[in-house]
Design a protein around this motif. Sequence first.
Motif, PDB file in Angstrom:
ATOM      1  N   GLN A 103       0.925   2.704  -5.117  1.00 23.87           N
ATOM      2  CA  GLN A 103       0.788   3.781  -5.787  1.00 23.87           C
ATOM      3  C   GLN A 103       0.685   3.249  -7.098  1.00 23.87           C
ATOM      4  O   GLN A 103      -0.083   3.823  -8.005  1.00 23.87           O
ATOM      5  CB  GLN A 103       2.435   4.323  -5.684  1.00 23.87           C
ATOM      6  N   CYS A 104       1.431   2.336  -7.597  1.00 18.61           N
ATOM      7  CA  CYS A 104       0.966   1.544  -8.877  1.00 18.61           C
ATOM      8  C   CYS A 104      -0.313   1.180  -9.246  1.00 18.61           C
ATOM      9  O   CYS A 104      -0.753   1.480 -10.119  1.00 18.61           O
ATOM     10  CB  CYS A 104       2.100   0.470  -9.174  1.00 18.61           C
ATOM     11  N   ALA A 105      -1.036   0.616  -8.136  1.00 24.38           N
ATOM     12  CA  ALA A 105      -2.075  -0.042  -8.301  1.00 24.38           C
ATOM     13  C   ALA A 105      -3.256   1.248  -8.414  1.00 24.38           C
ATOM     14  O   ALA A 105      -4.215   1.210  -9.331  1.00 24.38           O
ATOM     15  CB  ALA A 105      -2.439  -0.669  -7.241  1.00 24.38           C
ATOM     16  N   GLN A 106      -2.957   2.352  -7.819  1.00 21.22           N
ATOM     17  CA  GLN A 106      -3.910   3.600  -8.096  1.00 21.22           C
ATOM     18  C   GLN A 106      -3.670   4.060  -9.328  1.00 21.22           C
ATOM     19  O   GLN A 106      -4.683   4.471  -9.881  1.00 21.22           O
ATOM     20  CB  GLN A 106      -3.432   4.757  -7.042  1.00 21.22           C
ATOM     21  N   ASP A 107      -2.373   4.140  -9.864  1.00 24.35           N
ATOM     22  CA  ASP A 107      -2.298   4.443 -11.361  1.00 24.35           C
ATOM     23  C   ASP A 107      -3.205   3.520 -12.368  1.00 24.35           C
ATOM     24  O   ASP A 107      -3.681   3.934 -13.122  1.00 24.35           O
ATOM     25  CB  ASP A 107      -0.909   4.739 -11.586  1.00 24.35           C
TER      26      ASP A 107
ATOM     27  N   GLN B 117      -7.089  -5.914  -1.933  1.00 29.21           N
ATOM     28  CA  GLN B 117      -8.496  -5.869  -1.968  1.00 29.21           C
ATOM     29  C   GLN B 117      -8.887  -5.675  -3.596  1.00 29.21           C
ATOM     30  O   GLN B 117      -9.624  -6.399  -3.956  1.00 29.21           O
ATOM     31  CB  GLN B 117      -9.176  -4.483  -1.231  1.00 29.21           C
ATOM     32  N   LEU B 118      -7.959  -5.016  -4.243  1.00 32.68           N
ATOM     33  CA  LEU B 118      -8.157  -5.067  -5.702  1.00 32.68           C
ATOM     34  C   LEU B 118      -7.902  -6.490  -6.295  1.00 32.68           C
ATOM     35  O   LEU B 118      -8.532  -6.765  -7.356  1.00 32.68           O
ATOM     36  CB  LEU B 118      -7.102  -4.094  -6.394  1.00 32.68           C
ATOM     37  N   LYS B 119      -7.042  -7.284  -5.784  1.00 30.78           N
ATOM     38  CA  LYS B 119      -6.832  -8.399  -6.259  1.00 30.78           C
ATOM     39  C   LYS B 119      -8.018  -9.482  -5.808  1.00 30.78           C
ATOM     40  O   LYS B 119      -8.317 -10.239  -6.860  1.00 30.78           O
ATOM     41  CB  LYS B 119      -5.656  -8.929  -5.452  1.00 30.78           C
ATOM     42  N   GLU B 120      -8.491  -9.114  -4.652  1.00 29.85           N
ATOM     43  CA  GLU B 120      -9.945  -9.958  -4.132  1.00 29.85           C
ATOM     44  C   GLU B 120     -10.969  -9.673  -5.293  1.00 29.85           C
ATOM     45  O   GLU B 120     -11.743 -10.347  -5.484  1.00 29.85           O
ATOM     46  CB  GLU B 120     -10.339  -9.791  -2.865  1.00 29.85           C
ATOM     47  N   ASP B 121     -11.139  -8.425  -5.736  1.00 26.50           N
ATOM     48  CA  ASP B 121     -12.036  -7.900  -6.467  1.00 26.50           C
ATOM     49  C   ASP B 121     -11.897  -8.370  -8.059  1.00 26.50           C
ATOM     50  O   ASP B 121     -12.598  -7.878  -8.835  1.00 26.50           O
ATOM     51  CB  ASP B 121     -12.231  -6.420  -6.646  1.00 26.50           C
ATOM     52  N   GLY B 122     -10.834  -8.895  -8.397  1.00 25.74           N
ATOM     53  CA  GLY B 122     -10.552  -9.293  -9.717  1.00 25.74           C
ATOM     54  C   GLY B 122      -9.950  -8.159 -10.482  1.00 25.74           C
ATOM     55  O   GLY B 122     -10.049  -8.298 -11.947  1.00 25.74           O
ATOM     56  N   ILE B 123      -9.742  -7.093 -10.201  1.00 25.74           N
ATOM     57  CA  ILE B 123      -9.078  -6.013 -10.963  1.00 25.74           C
ATOM     58  C   ILE B 123      -7.721  -6.058 -11.236  1.00 25.74           C
ATOM     59  O   ILE B 123      -7.396  -5.846 -12.395  1.00 25.74           O
ATOM     60  CB  ILE B 123      -9.313  -4.843 -10.222  1.00 25.74           C
ATOM     61  N   ILE B 124      -6.762  -6.695 -10.339  1.00 26.61           N
ATOM     62  CA  ILE B 124      -5.561  -6.936 -10.676  1.00 26.61           C
ATOM     63  C   ILE B 124      -5.176  -8.171 -10.174  1.00 26.61           C
ATOM     64  O   ILE B 124      -5.801  -8.794  -9.194  1.00 26.61           O
ATOM     65  CB  ILE B 124      -4.577  -5.735  -9.826  1.00 26.61           C
TER      66      ILE B 124
ATOM     67  N   GLU C 149       3.357  -6.643 -11.276  1.00 26.11           N
ATOM     68  CA  GLU C 149       4.513  -7.728 -11.125  1.00 26.11           C
ATOM     69  C   GLU C 149       5.547  -7.055 -10.201  1.00 26.11           C
ATOM     70  O   GLU C 149       5.906  -5.774 -10.321  1.00 26.11           O
ATOM     71  CB  GLU C 149       5.382  -7.883 -12.349  1.00 26.11           C
ATOM     72  N   LEU C 150       5.725  -7.905  -9.066  1.00 25.96           N
ATOM     73  CA  LEU C 150       6.512  -7.340  -7.902  1.00 25.96           C
ATOM     74  C   LEU C 150       7.794  -8.307  -7.772  1.00 25.96           C
ATOM     75  O   LEU C 150       7.720  -9.433  -8.036  1.00 25.96           O
ATOM     76  CB  LEU C 150       5.965  -7.122  -6.623  1.00 25.96           C
ATOM     77  N   ASP C 151       8.985  -7.422  -7.501  1.00 27.03           N
ATOM     78  CA  ASP C 151      10.151  -8.392  -7.421  1.00 27.03           C
ATOM     79  C   ASP C 151      10.606  -8.689  -5.977  1.00 27.03           C
ATOM     80  O   ASP C 151      11.641  -9.187  -5.543  1.00 27.03           O
ATOM     81  CB  ASP C 151      11.263  -7.902  -8.067  1.00 27.03           C
ATOM     82  N   ASN C 152       9.660  -8.628  -5.111  1.00 30.25           N
ATOM     83  CA  ASN C 152       9.935  -8.797  -3.617  1.00 30.25           C
ATOM     84  C   ASN C 152       8.629  -9.919  -3.403  1.00 30.25           C
ATOM     85  O   ASN C 152       7.548  -9.679  -3.225  1.00 30.25           O
ATOM     86  CB  ASN C 152       9.605  -7.431  -2.602  1.00 30.25           C
ATOM     87  N   LYS C 153       9.220 -11.264  -2.994  1.00 24.25           N
ATOM     88  CA  LYS C 153       8.470 -12.284  -2.390  1.00 24.25           C
ATOM     89  C   LYS C 153       7.462 -11.969  -1.317  1.00 24.25           C
ATOM     90  O   LYS C 153       6.335 -12.229  -1.197  1.00 24.25           O
ATOM     91  CB  LYS C 153       9.022 -13.586  -2.433  1.00 24.25           C
TER      92      LYS C 153
ATOM     93  N   THR D  70      10.220  -4.870   2.189  1.00 25.91           N
ATOM     94  CA  THR D  70       8.825  -5.454   2.031  1.00 25.91           C
ATOM     95  C   THR D  70       7.969  -4.227   1.845  1.00 25.91           C
ATOM     96  O   THR D  70       7.011  -4.302   0.957  1.00 25.91           O
ATOM     97  CB  THR D  70       8.359  -6.567   2.724  1.00 25.91           C
ATOM     98  N   GLU D  71       7.769  -3.639   3.153  1.00 20.90           N
ATOM     99  CA  GLU D  71       6.978  -2.569   3.256  1.00 20.90           C
ATOM    100  C   GLU D  71       7.024  -1.329   2.135  1.00 20.90           C
ATOM    101  O   GLU D  71       6.068  -0.937   1.670  1.00 20.90           O
ATOM    102  CB  GLU D  71       7.313  -1.942   4.535  1.00 20.90           C
ATOM    103  N   ALA D  72       8.307  -1.105   1.695  1.00 17.80           N
ATOM    104  CA  ALA D  72       8.694  -0.203   0.675  1.00 17.80           C
ATOM    105  C   ALA D  72       7.985  -0.604  -0.541  1.00 17.80           C
ATOM    106  O   ALA D  72       7.517   0.222  -1.434  1.00 17.80           O
ATOM    107  CB  ALA D  72      10.117   0.204   0.493  1.00 17.80           C
ATOM    108  N   GLU D  73       8.393  -1.914  -0.970  1.00 18.02           N
ATOM    109  CA  GLU D  73       7.566  -2.498  -2.071  1.00 18.02           C
ATOM    110  C   GLU D  73       6.022  -2.591  -2.180  1.00 18.02           C
ATOM    111  O   GLU D  73       5.405  -2.197  -3.138  1.00 18.02           O
ATOM    112  CB  GLU D  73       8.102  -4.009  -2.330  1.00 18.02           C
ATOM    113  N   LEU D  74       5.425  -2.762  -0.883  1.00 21.47           N
ATOM    114  CA  LEU D  74       4.130  -2.614  -0.676  1.00 21.47           C
ATOM    115  C   LEU D  74       3.617  -1.263  -1.007  1.00 21.47           C
ATOM    116  O   LEU D  74       2.567  -0.874  -1.664  1.00 21.47           O
ATOM    117  CB  LEU D  74       3.662  -2.964   0.619  1.00 21.47           C
ATOM    118  N   TYR D  75       4.262  -0.243  -0.335  1.00 28.83           N
ATOM    119  CA  TYR D  75       4.006   1.369  -0.693  1.00 28.83           C
ATOM    120  C   TYR D  75       4.126   1.589  -2.057  1.00 28.83           C
ATOM    121  O   TYR D  75       3.247   2.257  -2.550  1.00 28.83           O
ATOM    122  CB  TYR D  75       4.941   1.976   0.264  1.00 28.83           C
ATOM    123  N   ALA D  76       5.130   0.945  -2.855  1.00 26.78           N
ATOM    124  CA  ALA D  76       5.440   1.474  -4.174  1.00 26.78           C
ATOM    125  C   ALA D  76       3.986   0.669  -5.061  1.00 26.78           C
ATOM    126  O   ALA D  76       3.519   1.233  -6.066  1.00 26.78           O
ATOM    127  CB  ALA D  76       6.459   0.856  -4.881  1.00 26.78           C
ATOM    128  N   SER D  77       3.775  -0.496  -4.547  1.00 26.28           N
ATOM    129  CA  SER D  77       2.748  -1.314  -5.262  1.00 26.28           C
ATOM    130  C   SER D  77       1.340  -0.657  -5.138  1.00 26.28           C
ATOM    131  O   SER D  77       0.371  -0.636  -6.176  1.00 26.28           O
ATOM    132  CB  SER D  77       2.719  -2.695  -4.860  1.00 26.28           C
TER     133      SER D  77
END
Length: 98
Positions: A16-20, A73-80, A42-46, A7-14
Amino acid sequence: VVVLTVTEAELYASVQCAQDMLFVWRIIKSIGLKVKLPMILELDNKGAVDIANNWSVAGRTKHIDTKQYFVRQLKEDGIIKVRWIPGKMNEADLYTKN
């Protein structure tokens, strides 16, 4: 980077993706084009999806670095918008699985 859970690995990757995603969004916006918000991540880790979408997740996630909350935070700001997708349908995993 050393992580303790998948889960932490998926968060780390997310993160990086969100920054891009944010970088490309700003470029597109700077040339005068519009991007429909929120952009979908989209993430495949619940577990990672739950952490990104829910401020009250605690317990075994206390060790997660605060930068992982960037996606939230990006989600809360409505960006993603973060949503779960089955692993077999996750195109990002195409080159990570045998």
